[in-house]
Design a protein around this motif. Sequence first.
Motif, PDB file in Angstrom:
ATOM      1  N   LEU A  59       0.829  -1.200   0.000  1.00  0.00           N
ATOM      2  CA  LEU A  59       0.000   0.000   0.000  1.00  0.00           C
ATOM      3  C   LEU A  59       0.868   1.256   0.000  1.00  0.00           C
ATOM      4  O   LEU A  59       0.569   2.234  -0.692  1.00  0.00           O
ATOM      5  N   ASP A  60       1.961   1.216   0.751  1.00  0.00           N
ATOM      6  CA  ASP A  60       2.891   2.349   0.753  1.00  0.00           C
ATOM      7  C   ASP A  60       3.443   2.628  -0.639  1.00  0.00           C
ATOM      8  O   ASP A  60       3.759   3.771  -0.976  1.00  0.00           O
ATOM      9  N   GLU A  61       3.559   1.567  -1.450  1.00  0.00           N
ATOM     10  CA  GLU A  61       4.094   1.732  -2.802  1.00  0.00           C
ATOM     11  C   GLU A  61       3.005   1.978  -3.842  1.00  0.00           C
ATOM     12  O   GLU A  61       3.291   2.063  -5.038  1.00  0.00           O
ATOM     13  N   GLY A  62       1.734   2.048  -3.389  1.00  0.00           N
ATOM     14  CA  GLY A  62       0.658   2.406  -4.302  1.00  0.00           C
ATOM     15  C   GLY A  62      -0.163   1.252  -4.839  1.00  0.00           C
ATOM     16  O   GLY A  62      -0.856   1.407  -5.849  1.00  0.00           O
ATOM     17  N   PHE A  63      -0.143   0.092  -4.137  1.00  0.00           N
ATOM     18  CA  PHE A  63      -0.888  -1.080  -4.588  1.00  0.00           C
ATOM     19  C   PHE A  63      -1.800  -1.565  -3.463  1.00  0.00           C
ATOM     20  O   PHE A  63      -1.314  -1.932  -2.382  1.00  0.00           O
ATOM     21  N   TYR A  64      -3.103  -1.578  -3.710  1.00  0.00           N
ATOM     22  CA  TYR A  64      -4.035  -2.093  -2.703  1.00  0.00           C
ATOM     23  C   TYR A  64      -4.328  -3.562  -2.982  1.00  0.00           C
ATOM     24  O   TYR A  64      -4.794  -3.919  -4.061  1.00  0.00           O
TER      25      TYR A  64
END
Length: 414
Positions: free
Chosen positions: A351-356
């Motif tokens: 999530l921190d890298e932009g992936f849920y």
Amino acid sequence: METQPNWVTTIDKIVDMGLSHGLVQRTTEDEAFNGRTICLNGRQVLNFALCSYLGLEQDSRLKQGTIDAVTRYGTQFAISRAYMSATPYTELETQLEKLFGGHVLATPTTTLGHIAALPVLIQKGDVIIIDQMAHNSMQTAAKLVQADGVPVETLLHGNLELLEERINVLSKQYRHVWYLTDGIYSMFGDRAPVHELGQLLNRYEQLHLYFDDAHGMSWIGKHGRGYVLDCLPIQERMVVATSLCKAYAAGGGALIFPNARMHRHVKNCGGPMIFSGPIQPPMLGAALASARIHLSPEINCLQLELQDRIAFCNRLLKAFEIPVACSSQSPIFYIKLGLPHVAGDMVKYLLDEGFYTNHAVYPAVSRRKSGIRFTLTRHLSFDDIHGLIEAIARNLPRVMDTKSRKGAEKCVPL
């Protein structure tokens, strides 16, 4: 003092800890959806958790179908179908019969479809065998039947040898042996051995098959009729339940029967068919618009676009040597990580890298098979998929590091 059952306390604790770390029960912050991204914590992230696999929920024809239906019929038609059905029901069930090739009963949801069908179809003198990984909605309905005196056995996931052994034994004691299973399993994305189950159906006259193919709908099969019916067309002693809410992108569910007698009995006697509300007009309009797409050649092109993404993802997972639960041929993928806190760390890092992605722990899976579950849709590009798999590979050593795991035990849900 009133006390809660142990399982309630356990699950409540798991969910509460997940809530405290932002892993479950999230709410999006978008003013409008585009299918590809969602807004969480004030920023856009790629959505790898959507079950609308073909991306039809953003199709202008389904949106217009909803608008037309609500304009003509209003937001709801609040009458039990035991008395009256809204006008679009007749056309919808006729279209769905063309799609599925059987006798179709539209239901408010797949869950309510199970609750309507199983207590009517399965009676005293019968016995149920249910796959260990069958969807919770089917297991809930099976418990209703069990309360009426029908024995229920849980089978080790996908064990055909053991299944046939139990059919042999139970067929000597019971009138009918009902085997309940998913078509596409919702957690690991693996497929039921439908061809082999069809062979068992032919060998054992007392065997009946009941499938939940909610996650197999639309993205595979002629007219998008799903994985199960693509492998095994509807036949006697077989019932298929599916969803109109996932890849079909409308609302409600459907039960497909091999004959008019079963259809009539469930429609006339199934509890939710008498006492629950119907599919409401807006979703009937969307369902009809989706049916027209499914019954056209366009569905083949949509399926191929998704299949290309599935194949691409499998190649990447193999190239990066990522420990998947199985080599998925469906849009559902599961990365096995073992302990719950390891899975929690991975979801947070992604999530921190932009992936849920989905954090999968007990009771969705057994305690030591925790992991991350992600899904593919036509909204996602090949670059999006490549980015996710790279991020998983990059963070895998980090989450599996012994020191990292020990530290995480103090703050991540168990």
